[in-house]
Design an enzyme around this catalytic site. Structure first.
Site, PDB file in Angstrom:
ATOM      1  N   CYS A  90       0.835  -1.202   0.000  1.00 21.80           N
ATOM      2  CA  CYS A  90       0.000   0.000   0.000  1.00 21.80           C
ATOM      3  C   CYS A  90       0.878   1.265   0.000  1.00 21.80           C
ATOM      4  O   CYS A  90       1.537   1.536  -0.979  1.00 21.80           O
ATOM      5  CB  CYS A  90      -0.969  -0.058   1.180  1.00 21.80           C
ATOM      6  SG  CYS A  90      -2.336   1.070   0.993  1.00 21.80           S
ATOM      7  N   TYR A  91       0.947   1.994   1.108  1.00 19.85           N
ATOM      8  CA  TYR A  91       1.823   3.173   1.151  1.00 19.85           C
ATOM      9  C   TYR A  91       3.253   2.785   0.769  1.00 19.85           C
ATOM     10  O   TYR A  91       3.944   3.530   0.073  1.00 19.85           O
ATOM     11  CB  TYR A  91       1.808   3.787   2.557  1.00 19.85           C
ATOM     12  CG  TYR A  91       2.684   5.012   2.699  1.00 19.85           C
ATOM     13  CD1 TYR A  91       2.199   6.276   2.395  1.00 19.85           C
ATOM     14  CD2 TYR A  91       4.010   4.895   3.128  1.00 19.85           C
ATOM     15  CE1 TYR A  91       3.009   7.401   2.505  1.00 19.85           C
ATOM     16  CE2 TYR A  91       4.826   6.018   3.247  1.00 19.85           C
ATOM     17  CZ  TYR A  91       4.321   7.266   2.940  1.00 19.85           C
ATOM     18  OH  TYR A  91       5.127   8.369   3.044  1.00 19.85           O
ATOM     19  N   HIS A 178      -3.744  -5.314   0.898  1.00 20.24           N
ATOM     20  CA  HIS A 178      -3.122  -5.758   2.163  1.00 20.24           C
ATOM     21  C   HIS A 178      -3.139  -7.287   2.256  1.00 20.24           C
ATOM     22  O   HIS A 178      -4.133  -7.851   2.710  1.00 20.24           O
ATOM     23  CB  HIS A 178      -3.865  -5.153   3.363  1.00 20.24           C
ATOM     24  CG  HIS A 178      -3.611  -3.697   3.524  1.00 20.24           C
ATOM     25  ND1 HIS A 178      -2.556  -3.199   4.242  1.00 20.24           N
ATOM     26  CD2 HIS A 178      -4.254  -2.620   3.014  1.00 20.24           C
ATOM     27  CE1 HIS A 178      -2.555  -1.884   4.189  1.00 20.24           C
ATOM     28  NE2 HIS A 178      -3.585  -1.497   3.448  1.00 20.24           N
ATOM     29  N   GLU A 180      -1.789  -9.080   4.368  1.00 22.21           N
ATOM     30  CA  GLU A 180      -1.693  -9.532   5.767  1.00 22.21           C
ATOM     31  C   GLU A 180      -3.047  -9.687   6.463  1.00 22.21           C
ATOM     32  O   GLU A 180      -3.124 -10.348   7.491  1.00 22.21           O
ATOM     33  CB  GLU A 180      -0.798  -8.571   6.571  1.00 22.21           C
ATOM     34  CG  GLU A 180      -1.341  -7.165   6.810  1.00 22.21           C
ATOM     35  CD  GLU A 180      -1.111  -6.195   5.647  1.00 22.21           C
ATOM     36  OE1 GLU A 180      -0.806  -6.655   4.536  1.00 22.21           O
ATOM     37  OE2 GLU A 180      -1.258  -4.974   5.865  1.00 22.21           O
ATOM     38  N   ASP A 236       1.097 -14.844  30.269  1.00 22.67           N
ATOM     39  CA  ASP A 236       2.495 -14.407  30.100  1.00 22.67           C
ATOM     40  C   ASP A 236       3.359 -14.845  31.285  1.00 22.67           C
ATOM     41  O   ASP A 236       4.400 -15.487  31.096  1.00 22.67           O
ATOM     42  CB  ASP A 236       2.590 -12.879  29.954  1.00 22.67           C
ATOM     43  CG  ASP A 236       1.757 -12.361  28.796  1.00 22.67           C
ATOM     44  OD1 ASP A 236       1.376 -13.180  27.940  1.00 22.67           O
ATOM     45  OD2 ASP A 236       1.482 -11.153  28.767  1.00 22.67           O
TER      46      ASP A 236
END
Ligand code: XMP
Length: 528
Positions: A90-91, A178, A180, A236
């Site tokens: 994209c960009y 995109h 992704e 975590d």
């Protein structure tokens, strides 16, 4: 993998240069899903830094700017000359065109947002195994008008004649869509084509290798010194405890501070699991009365949080002296805590941007910055989904791996106003019912969080022949990707009915259940 190789020495095979897209981290995660190690670096990373880091490929992210406006983020033009394959998204593609002498313009009347079928004109290389006419996700107000010398168009959509471009000779590629995002049906195929076939990466970033590497690294770092870990029971800190236990065994001391605001049965469950089942060295600290006494008469939510945070630090300090001395403090810092959006602070060794050293860890109330510990942070290269995989591999039960997020101050912030024993007991019982019924209905994995909130107001009800005057419980159940935005979950009526009936019948002090149907924004997920 050499047994002394440290995580810090693992160089990224793919570097993502971040131009401010909301998807930059997602690109890094997608690359890692192909078992190729990737890092996100600032767009301002120099060609010289990249040469030193010698990745096999570079991906330029999208971004909110237009390449032709003053002040738009640009990359070092020497990057095009490195001989390293580049994929602009994209960009990133528009920047490639702009900097190499082509033309980008506002796509007036031709902007594309959302799904668009992609017509592939060159099915080789980048588009191997990508079906023509398949959906790709578009989000752009600018388009490429003219290609730089040496570039060809590889694909188009009805609104975008140059939706994918390449200079195959220079190994420079660009896609206007995109790949992704999940809506791009063959997006992962395209990413695989880039990382494996164009960049020649090997799939060596696996959960197994991560565990091996980090165990070796922790042993290297810590030697025979003692390590302290504040265990919260979240995924975590639990994964970290399992990992460190494997690495250093008895040299690890976990401290589990029970502030009294956990869910029903949680402290017992955690102690049973860590201590009895997995023989991990855990100290159970019962600080319940200390915390609730400090909250006596306090109604302001921020003040409640501050008091709990401060008290946590006090208990932590006292207990670490009692159990110590320790040389190291282990922290469950993850990669998104380390990525910094401004990104000027680059680690000279790895080229990675550095952020705060001590995570402002709201789960443990925020540890003070002047603690005399060195840090062990073996999870700092991982995204959350990777932590879950590591946890699973190490034998962490699904109950913890899949656990919904839970605020550090726990149920204390889900009681509006003053926290008392009576309200805590009431909320704990209601919360357990919500959890049980969401689990029973098989909805637990689909919702982000489901919990009860207690409101300190009373209203009239009737039970049998008795008039009641009791508290309402709010049911809050949301779907979300990351907690930043959320929508209220459309739970089936029969599940809602069951939850409501059970809470009103089984929980003393409650005569009404209400449903929160506010999205975030404008609401937040928690009440407080
Ligand atoms: P809000 O209420 O701001 O919450 O929409 C966003 C997400 O953050 C979680 N949350 C916390 N998590 N410690 C945490 O680890 C905290 O103190 C804390 N406060 C809120 C919240 O549950 C939701 O998932």
């Amino acid at each position: 993998m050499s047994s002394t190789q440290s995580d810090d020495q693992r160089k990224p095979a793919i570097v993502i240069l971040d131009f401010g897209s909301q998807y930059s981290e997602l690109i890094a995660r997608r690359v890692r899903e192909t078992e190729v190690y990737s890092l996100v670096l600032s767009y301002s990373t120099t060609a010289e830094d990249l040469r030193r880091l010698s990745p096999k490929g570079i991906i330029l992210s999208g971004g909110p700017s237009s390449v032709y406006v003053d002040g738009a983020p640009r990359c070092d033009p020497q990057i095009w000359e490195l001989g390293i394959p580049v994929l602009g998204v994209c960009y990133g593609m528009q920047l490639m065109v702009h900097q190499l002498g082509g033309k980008v313009e506002a796509a007036i009347g031709k902007a594309e947002y959302g799904k668009a079928p992609l017509q592939i004109d060159d099915p080789t290389e980048l588009f191997t195994n990508v079906e023509t006419n398949s959906t790709m996700w578009m989000s752009h107000g600018d388009s490429v008008l003219q290609l730089p010398d040496g570039f060809l168009s590889l694909a188009h959509t009805s609104n975008t004649p140059m939706a994918a471009i390449a200079s195959q000779e220079r190994k420079l590629y660009g896609v206007q869509f995109h790949p992704e995002v999940v809506h791009s049906k063959y997006g992962m195929s395209l990413i695989r084509n880039f990382v494996y076939h164009i960049c020649g990466c090997d799939p060596d970033w696996t959960t197994n290798t991560f565990v091996e590497e980090s165990i070796a690294q922790v042993r290297d770092q810590v030697g025979s010194k003692r390590v302290l870990l504040a265990l919260s029971g979240g995924v975590d800190s639990s994964t970290l405890a399992f990992l460190l236990n494997r690495a250093i065994g008895e040299k690890l001391t976990c401290m589990f501070i029970d502030q009294g605001f956990m869910r029903k049965g949680e402290p017992e469950f955690l102690m049973e699991l860590f201590k009895k089942k997995f023989h991990i060295n855990v100290e159970y600290i019962n600080a319940r009365e200390r915390f609730i006494n400090k909250l006596s008469g306090i109604v302001d939510p921020e003040q409640k949080r501050k008091i709990i945070g401060t008290e946590f630090i006090r208990v932590f300090e006292e207990e670490s002296v009692r159990l110590g001395p320790f040389d190291y403090l282990a922290q469950g810092t993850l990669y998104p805590d380390v990525i910094e959006s401004a990104g000027t602070n680059v680690d000279p060794k790895t080229g990675e941007r550095m952020a705060v050293k001590i995570k402002s860890h709201h789960n443990v109330g925020g540890l003070p910055k002047d603690l005399q510990f060195k840090l062990v942070e073996p999870l700092r290269r991982l995204f959350k989904d990777e932590v879950r995989k590591v946890g699973r591999l190490l034998g962490l039960p699904e109950e913890i791996v899949r656990r919904h997020p839970f605020p550090g101050p726990g149920l204390a912030i889900r009681i509006i106003g003053e926290v008392t024993h009576e309200k805590l007991n009431c909320l704990r019982d209601a919360d357990l019912i919500v959890r049980q019924e969401i689990l029973n209905a098989g909805l637990y994995p689909d919702v982000w969080q489901a919990f009860a909130v207690l409101l300190p107001i009373r209203s009239v009800g009737v039970m049998g022949d008795q008039r009641t005057y009791a508290w309402p419980i709010v049911l809050r159940c949301v779907s979300s990707e990351d907690g930043m935005t959320a929508d209220w979950s459309r739970l089936p009526y029969d599940v809602l009915e069951k939850i409501s009936n059970r809470i009103v019948n089984e929980v003393t002090g409650v005569n009404r259940v209400v449903l929160d149907i506010t999205s975030k924004p404008p609401g937040t997920i928690e009440w407080e």
